[in-house]
Scaffold this active site. Sequence first.
Site, PDB file in Angstrom:
ATOM      1  N   SER A  27      36.233  20.379   9.713  1.00 35.06           N
ATOM      2  CA  SER A  27      35.964  20.608  11.002  1.00 35.06           C
ATOM      3  C   SER A  27      37.415  21.016  11.621  1.00 35.06           C
ATOM      4  O   SER A  27      38.523  20.929  11.029  1.00 35.06           O
ATOM      5  CB  SER A  27      35.528  19.242  11.782  1.00 35.06           C
ATOM      6  OG  SER A  27      34.304  18.825  11.376  1.00 35.06           O
TER       7      SER A  27
HETATM    8  N1  SAH Z   1      34.243  15.438   8.645  1.00 33.50           N
HETATM    9  C1  SAH Z   1      34.138  16.553   7.737  1.00 33.50           C
HETATM   10  C2  SAH Z   1      32.885  17.399   8.104  1.00 33.50           C
HETATM   11  C3  SAH Z   1      32.471  18.139   7.226  1.00 33.50           C
HETATM   12  S1  SAH Z   1      30.889  19.206   7.634  1.00 33.50           S
HETATM   13  C4  SAH Z   1      35.248  17.509   7.409  1.00 33.50           C
HETATM   14  O1  SAH Z   1      36.171  17.474   8.368  1.00 33.50           O
HETATM   15  O2  SAH Z   1      35.731  17.695   6.501  1.00 33.50           O
HETATM   16  C5  SAH Z   1      29.735  18.157   7.705  1.00 33.50           C
HETATM   17  C6  SAH Z   1      29.330  17.366   6.212  1.00 33.50           C
HETATM   18  O3  SAH Z   1      28.072  16.848   6.429  1.00 33.50           O
HETATM   19  C7  SAH Z   1      29.140  18.390   5.263  1.00 33.50           C
HETATM   20  O4  SAH Z   1      30.153  18.072   4.091  1.00 33.50           O
HETATM   21  C8  SAH Z   1      27.675  18.130   4.807  1.00 33.50           C
HETATM   22  O5  SAH Z   1      27.278  18.230   3.326  1.00 33.50           O
HETATM   23  C9  SAH Z   1      27.535  16.580   5.222  1.00 33.50           C
HETATM   24  N2  SAH Z   1      26.129  16.287   5.685  1.00 33.50           N
HETATM   25  C10 SAH Z   1      25.080  17.071   6.124  1.00 33.50           C
HETATM   26  N3  SAH Z   1      23.952  16.387   6.057  1.00 33.50           N
HETATM   27  C11 SAH Z   1      24.274  15.268   5.794  1.00 33.50           C
HETATM   28  C12 SAH Z   1      23.420  14.035   5.449  1.00 33.50           C
HETATM   29  N4  SAH Z   1      22.203  13.836   5.676  1.00 33.50           N
HETATM   30  N5  SAH Z   1      23.985  12.948   4.793  1.00 33.50           N
HETATM   31  C13 SAH Z   1      25.485  13.020   4.541  1.00 33.50           C
HETATM   32  N6  SAH Z   1      26.044  13.989   4.630  1.00 33.50           N
HETATM   33  C14 SAH Z   1      25.511  15.086   5.164  1.00 33.50           C
END
Ligand code: SAH
Length: 216
Positions: free
Chosen positions: A67
């Site tokens: 993010s």
């Molecule tokens: N806070 C993280 C955001 C990553 S993007 C950062 O800054 O790196 C969001 C993440 O949510 C992705 O890695 C995706 O795989 C995960 N995600 C999507 N749906 C999900 C679910 N149902 N349960 C757990 N993780 C999920």
Amino acid sequence: MMNFRDSYKQQGKRQQLVDQIHEKGIHAQKVLQAINHIPRHLFMDSSFEDHAYQDKAFPITSGQTISQPYTVAFQTQLLDVQQGDKILEIGTGSGYQTAVLCLLKAKVYTVERQVKLYKKTKLLLEKLGFYPRQMTYGDGYKGWKEFAPYDKILVTAGAPQLPKTLLGQLKLGGKMVIPVGEKSQVMTTIIRRSATEFDKKTYGDFRFVPLVADRS
Ligand code: SAH
């Protein structure tokens, strides 16, 4: 934290990033300090490392994104993290947001849906000396019942609608921060007032990768 590459140049760029997000309206000192402290470049693929201190999201493993720093700061500020808070994070991703929560001395429980990303991030966080209480992979849409209820819940992927099960895992008085919407998301906070009452507030529009609900 252990040894890692964090040059003066990178530290300088990081301070500039902190100034930028401060100007954009992040005023919580603890949050700004955490952003200033954590080497974001180590959470990114090496091909993007040079851009780590731009206020932008970047691709990571498994088609996901790290993010934008402003978004991380905004969500963290809304979550109003207090030392010792028990926090459920859905969407571990790169682990950057997880590291911010750990640095703020929260007890972090974090769930990632992509197993490859989960494994990679687990190793990285250990290497850097950030220790969430628990990490797992699986469908965070359902929350993490085993350790519920939580003081706070932070969702870092875009939820098409509010996942009801997650609301049920908040303590009374607990707070959830979640981006809600399909193409773009409205940043939303929910405070649990009683077994059945929830106060909702909305903030600006953001763009996240989707929160995917697994069918089972
Ligand atoms: N806070 C993280 C955001 C990553 S993007 C950062 O800054 O790196 C969001 C993440 O949510 C992705 O890695 C995706 O795989 C995960 N995600 C999507 N749906 C999900 C679910 N149902 N349960 C757990 N993780 C999920």
